[in-house]
Design a protein around this motif. Structure first.
Motif, mmCIF file in Angstrom:
data_model
loop_
_atom_site.group_PDB
_atom_site.id
_atom_site.type_symbol
_atom_site.label_atom_id
_atom_site.label_comp_id
_atom_site.label_asym_id
_atom_site.label_seq_id
_atom_site.Cartn_x
_atom_site.Cartn_y
_atom_site.Cartn_z
ATOM 1 N N ARG A 100 28.790 -120.779 -56.862
ATOM 2 C CA ARG A 100 28.101 -120.507 -58.122
ATOM 3 C C ARG A 100 28.997 -119.774 -59.120
ATOM 4 N NH1 ARG A 100 22.634 -118.121 -55.626
ATOM 5 N NH2 ARG A 100 24.204 -117.294 -54.187
ATOM 6 N N ASN A 101 29.801 -118.846 -58.668
ATOM 7 C CA ASN A 101 30.714 -118.177 -59.598
ATOM 8 C C ASN A 101 31.761 -119.160 -60.134
ATOM 9 O OD1 ASN A 101 29.607 -115.557 -59.623
ATOM 10 N ND2 ASN A 101 30.545 -115.114 -57.643
ATOM 11 N N TRP A 102 32.198 -120.077 -59.283
ATOM 12 C CA TRP A 102 33.120 -121.122 -59.731
ATOM 13 C C TRP A 102 32.459 -121.987 -60.797
ATOM 14 C CZ3 TRP A 102 32.587 -126.481 -59.153
ATOM 15 C CH2 TRP A 102 33.720 -127.242 -59.484
ATOM 16 N N ALA A 103 31.167 -122.271 -60.621
ATOM 17 C CA ALA A 103 30.439 -123.083 -61.598
ATOM 18 C C ALA A 103 30.399 -122.387 -62.960
ATOM 19 C CB ALA A 103 29.021 -123.363 -61.098
ATOM 20 N N ILE A 104 30.220 -121.069 -62.962
ATOM 21 C CA ILE A 104 30.217 -120.336 -64.227
ATOM 22 C C ILE A 104 31.572 -120.455 -64.914
ATOM 23 C CG2 ILE A 104 30.095 -118.017 -65.223
ATOM 24 C CD1 ILE A 104 27.962 -117.361 -63.141
ATOM 25 N N LYS A 105 32.643 -120.431 -64.139
ATOM 26 C CA LYS A 105 33.980 -120.571 -64.729
ATOM 27 C C LYS A 105 34.179 -121.965 -65.337
ATOM 28 C CE LYS A 105 36.038 -117.117 -61.684
ATOM 29 N NZ LYS A 105 36.953 -116.862 -60.557
ATOM 30 N N ILE A 106 33.532 -122.965 -64.746
ATOM 31 C CA ILE A 106 33.584 -124.311 -65.326
ATOM 32 C C ILE A 106 32.992 -124.281 -66.738
ATOM 33 C CG2 ILE A 106 32.624 -126.653 -65.169
ATOM 34 C CD1 ILE A 106 34.838 -126.171 -63.180
ATOM 35 N N ILE A 107 31.878 -123.584 -66.901
ATOM 36 C CA ILE A 107 31.247 -123.466 -68.218
ATOM 37 C C ILE A 107 32.172 -122.714 -69.173
ATOM 38 C CG2 ILE A 107 29.284 -122.495 -69.465
ATOM 39 C CD1 ILE A 107 27.636 -122.917 -66.883
ATOM 40 N N GLU A 108 32.793 -121.636 -68.692
ATOM 41 C CA GLU A 108 33.699 -120.855 -69.542
ATOM 42 C C GLU A 108 34.905 -121.673 -69.986
ATOM 43 O OE1 GLU A 108 34.562 -117.604 -66.977
ATOM 44 O OE2 GLU A 108 32.726 -116.494 -67.472
ATOM 45 N N ARG A 109 35.261 -122.705 -69.209
ATOM 46 C CA ARG A 109 36.406 -123.555 -69.537
ATOM 47 C C ARG A 109 36.007 -124.791 -70.332
ATOM 48 N NH1 ARG A 109 38.224 -124.246 -63.566
ATOM 49 N NH2 ARG A 109 39.426 -125.988 -64.414
ATOM 50 N N GLY A 110 34.771 -124.820 -70.823
ATOM 51 C CA GLY A 110 34.359 -125.908 -71.698
ATOM 52 C C GLY A 110 33.625 -127.038 -71.021
ATOM 53 N N GLY A 111 33.356 -126.910 -69.729
ATOM 54 C CA GLY A 111 32.583 -127.935 -69.045
ATOM 55 C C GLY A 111 31.104 -127.603 -69.032
ATOM 56 N N ARG A 112 30.314 -128.502 -68.493
ATOM 57 C CA ARG A 112 28.883 -128.261 -68.321
ATOM 58 C C ARG A 112 28.533 -128.428 -66.847
ATOM 59 N NH1 ARG A 112 25.083 -131.558 -72.197
ATOM 60 N NH2 ARG A 112 26.585 -133.255 -71.894
ATOM 61 N N ILE A 113 27.557 -127.643 -66.405
ATOM 62 C CA ILE A 113 27.099 -127.702 -65.019
ATOM 63 C C ILE A 113 25.710 -128.331 -64.984
ATOM 64 C CG2 ILE A 113 26.266 -126.294 -63.068
ATOM 65 C CD1 ILE A 113 29.257 -126.571 -63.072
ATOM 66 N N ALA A 114 25.526 -129.231 -64.040
ATOM 67 C CA ALA A 114 24.210 -129.807 -63.781
ATOM 68 C C ALA A 114 23.821 -129.504 -62.339
ATOM 69 C CB ALA A 114 24.220 -131.317 -64.018
ATOM 70 N N LEU A 115 22.534 -129.476 -62.087
ATOM 71 C CA LEU A 115 22.020 -129.308 -60.728
ATOM 72 C C LEU A 115 21.145 -130.508 -60.380
ATOM 73 C CD1 LEU A 115 21.003 -125.524 -60.682
ATOM 74 C CD2 LEU A 115 23.040 -126.572 -59.675
ATOM 75 N N PRO A 116 21.270 -131.009 -59.151
ATOM 76 C CA PRO A 116 20.442 -132.155 -58.754
ATOM 77 C C PRO A 116 19.006 -131.730 -58.478
ATOM 78 C CG PRO A 116 21.878 -131.502 -56.955
ATOM 79 C CD PRO A 116 22.231 -130.623 -58.104
ATOM 80 N N VAL A 117 18.088 -132.586 -58.825
ATOM 81 C CA VAL A 117 16.663 -132.324 -58.660
ATOM 82 C C VAL A 117 16.043 -133.447 -57.838
ATOM 83 C CG1 VAL A 117 14.463 -131.957 -59.851
ATOM 84 C CG2 VAL A 117 16.601 -131.167 -60.902
#
Length: 220
Positions: A100-117
């Motif tokens: 999850r912390n890695w996912a936040i860094k993805i957002i900080e680097r200009g990416g977007r995070i999605a979660l499967p539902v």
């Protein structure tokens, strides 16, 4: 920036892929190979699931955190540039690597995070964009999912593995959600399995419906 600490996922958080622990069997000890029939392979997979989940749950919390960090650093190499891309992550469950912390860094680097539902048993997964602070709710099987947000098609799908083999086939929880979802996608994303090196199997005895990952990233 201080490391963000989340609630203990072993206590109240649930993964995106649902747990089918009620289907696990102790008939096999993980040492014997299955027969050729699908029923034999199913029993073997359930026994291997149980064995591998128990092994990773036995890992000390600090050691699990260190292994998760190693996996995160190798994910950066496997994925490459993330700016402008949608990366589907997952909520850690039953000793899975916590990214999850890695996912936040993805957002900080200009990416977007999605979660499967999970929409319904037997259906493909839906992916919803998520940012820290966005509301989550418990969906099907009591899984934490974004309570709202647009459905998107990820460029990268991170799929936690219970086990894996040298051909990049993934042993999951038995629901078939990732295979069903990948088969239904009109555009194939980069699919990255993540797990611990000790979860490697000689083979998962893949079947025609099994879809291999593009790459498997581990802590070793």
């Amino acid at each position: 920036m201080a490391e963000k600490r989340y609630p203990d996922p072993e206590i109240r958080e649930y993964a995106s892929p649902p747990c089918f622990a009620h289907e696990l069997s102790s008939e096999y000890d993980g040492q014997s190979e299955p027969g050729d029939s699908w029923s034999d392979i199913l029993r073997w997979r359930k026994a291997e699931r149980q064995r591998l989940i128990e092994e990773r749950l036995a890992i000390d919390a600090e050691e699990r955190r260190a292994r998760s960090n190693r996996i995160a650093s190798r994910l950066d190499l496997a994925i490459g540039k993330v700016s402008g891309r949608i990366v589907s992550g997952y909520w850690p469950f039953r000793g899975e690597p916590d990214l999850r912390n890695w996912a936040i860094k993805i957002i900080e680097r200009g990416g977007r995070i999605a979660l499967p539902v999970v929409i319904r048993k037997g259906w493909p997964l839906e992916f919803r964009v998520w940012r820290p602070g966005d509301p989550l709710e418990r969906g099907v099987w009591n899984i934490l999912v974004p309570s709202r947000g647009p459905s998107v098609l990820p460029d990268v799908v991170i799929a936690p593995v219970v086990g894996f083999d040298g051909a990049n086939y993934r042993l999951g929880y038995g629901g078939g959600f990732f295979d069903r979802t990948l088969a239904a996608m009109h555009r194939r994303p980069l699919v990255v399995g993540v797990g611990y090196a000790g979860s490697r199997l000689r083979t998962i005895h893949p079947q025609p419906h099994d879809i291999p990952m593009d790459v498997i990233v581990t802590d070793d």
